[in-house]
Enzyme design. Sequence first.
Site, mmCIF file in Angstrom:
data_model
loop_
_atom_site.group_PDB
_atom_site.id
_atom_site.type_symbol
_atom_site.label_atom_id
_atom_site.label_comp_id
_atom_site.label_asym_id
_atom_site.label_seq_id
_atom_site.Cartn_x
_atom_site.Cartn_y
_atom_site.Cartn_z
ATOM 1 C CG ASP A 13 77.580 12.855 51.414
ATOM 2 O OD1 ASP A 13 77.874 12.079 50.682
ATOM 3 O OD2 ASP A 13 77.973 14.002 51.398
ATOM 4 C CG HIS A 41 74.930 5.361 47.628
ATOM 5 N ND1 HIS A 41 73.898 5.165 46.683
ATOM 6 C CD2 HIS A 41 74.954 6.856 47.384
ATOM 7 C CE1 HIS A 41 73.502 6.112 46.299
ATOM 8 N NE2 HIS A 41 74.136 7.268 46.482
HETATM 9 P P1 GDP Z 1 74.621 8.331 51.039
HETATM 10 O O1 GDP Z 1 75.613 8.787 50.060
HETATM 11 O O2 GDP Z 1 73.558 9.257 50.982
HETATM 12 O O3 GDP Z 1 74.381 6.990 50.863
HETATM 13 O O4 GDP Z 1 75.433 8.540 52.522
HETATM 14 P P2 GDP Z 1 76.839 8.249 52.813
HETATM 15 O O5 GDP Z 1 77.143 6.870 52.629
HETATM 16 O O6 GDP Z 1 77.770 9.162 51.951
HETATM 17 O O7 GDP Z 1 77.026 8.585 54.236
HETATM 18 C C1 GDP Z 1 76.304 8.302 55.213
HETATM 19 C C2 GDP Z 1 77.143 7.804 56.125
HETATM 20 O O8 GDP Z 1 76.455 7.609 57.550
HETATM 21 C C3 GDP Z 1 77.838 6.510 55.988
HETATM 22 O O9 GDP Z 1 79.006 6.332 56.674
HETATM 23 C C4 GDP Z 1 76.746 5.709 56.983
HETATM 24 O O10 GDP Z 1 77.458 4.349 57.352
HETATM 25 C C5 GDP Z 1 76.504 6.387 58.094
HETATM 26 N N1 GDP Z 1 75.080 6.188 58.606
HETATM 27 C C6 GDP Z 1 73.895 5.980 57.978
HETATM 28 N N2 GDP Z 1 73.033 5.991 58.672
HETATM 29 C C7 GDP Z 1 73.667 6.092 60.023
HETATM 30 C C8 GDP Z 1 72.928 6.527 61.345
HETATM 31 O O11 GDP Z 1 71.454 6.441 61.585
HETATM 32 N N3 GDP Z 1 73.825 6.484 62.234
HETATM 33 C C9 GDP Z 1 75.303 6.634 62.049
HETATM 34 N N4 GDP Z 1 75.892 6.825 63.162
HETATM 35 N N5 GDP Z 1 75.811 6.358 60.947
HETATM 36 C C10 GDP Z 1 74.876 6.226 59.901
#
Ligand code: GDP
Length: 425
Positions: A13, A41
């Site tokens: 995440d 993701h």
């Molecule tokens: P992944 O599984 O590694 O792709 O991560 P997830 O999608 O589960 O979780 C990452 C969350 O953080 C998602 O809701 C993204 O939209 C959000 N996100 C990613 N980068 C940023 C950021 O730089 N700032 C903020 N506020 N949210 C972010």
Amino acid sequence: MSNCAVVGINWGDEGKGRMVDLLTEEYDIVVRYQGGGNAGHTVVNEYGTFALHLLPSGIFRKGVMNVLGNGVAVDPENLWTEIGDCAAKGVAVTPENLMISSRASLLMPWHRELDALEEQRLKDKKFGSTKQGIAPFYSDKFQKKTIMAGELFQPEKLRERLKDLMEWKNLTLTEVYNAKPTTMDDIDAWLKGCCEKIKPYIGDTMQYLRKAQAEGKRILFEAQLGALRDIDFGIWPYTTSSNTTAAYAPVGAGCPGVKVDEVIGIAKAYSTCVGEGPFVSEMFGTEAEKLREAGAEYGAKTGRPRRVGALDLVATRYGVQCQAATALALTKLDVLSGMDSIPVCTAYRVDGATTEDFPFPSDLDRAEPVLTTVPGWQCDISGIRKWEDLPEAARNYIDMIEQAVGCPVKYISVGPERDACIIKE
Ligand code: GDP
């Protein structure tokens, strides 16, 4: 030519989907090489907000080929649903932009069922599985009790194999869990309902990737979860059932000889952990609640509130080492804005001794965090796009991370949108 793996440094995440979506601009092919539909993701772009579970995050880029490698747990039912969900939002997923390895094993409906039954049996000792069948799937794969996607093209032989597998699996379902057995009618419905539909996407990804590499095409390998969930190097047994490390990318992608030139490790500006298992820098109470709300830390797959904690430099350094990261992308720095001081875990105390090395998994539950605080910044940084425009305290925070974990930070994400990113030259 330079290939790159985008991998998680922590517990998952970290925002890998968001970074892959941004980085795909420079790549011709995006390959998922491990894990299954338990990923979530999150990608925000001109088509809307997506939580991709199986599809590679390059699916939104025109001209990019997306590959599900042989290391992936391909769930035909969920994949077909996901393809439909994308189409409904204007993103066409066709054999022109998605290829499934003929050597990828297929996740059967009974894998999901067994996952749920086992978590139920374990009660308070459960692993916190997303119940997508991943652990039963990989166990069966290594027992050679799954079918490969390419077998769908030999229906008669396949039906015979599935009958044998079903009889074997029904012993577990009925005798261990007292559950309903699967019938050949169920299997036929599964074959007709979703397997037939994914057939046009199945191909020889080994030859495809070999040829692409010879033609100088650039390949991005997309991982699921993070280093601390790797089956060999993670917080065993609270790991996933596959290798989340970049070193596995060539094998899981379907082209063992392919080179990974660059490894971009995605780390979050603070810590989060979904599910069970030791989490040394975990925060509780109102402080944790505030951080969870600010970062919208709820699982993309399950909606479960994520456990949150201070940035853990011990775990992050270990994650960098496991991934052999050549650069880091630090995400969610914007979420820390407004804090007077930011807590950071610099070491662990285990049995009275202080260590900066990540302990053996079964020692982790005795580890206590050694915490310090560093100055925060008060302004909103989500609109900033240049390193020099970041407040000094934010720059110091990043410098401190680079030094502590021994890896340069190349990207700083300050929002979920595609362009909300600073490139640190
Ligand atoms: P992944 O599984 O590694 O792709 O991560 P997830 O999608 O589960 O979780 C990452 C969350 O953080 C998602 O809701 C993204 O939209 C959000 N996100 C990613 N980068 C940023 C950021 O730089 N700032 C903020 N506020 N949210 C972010």
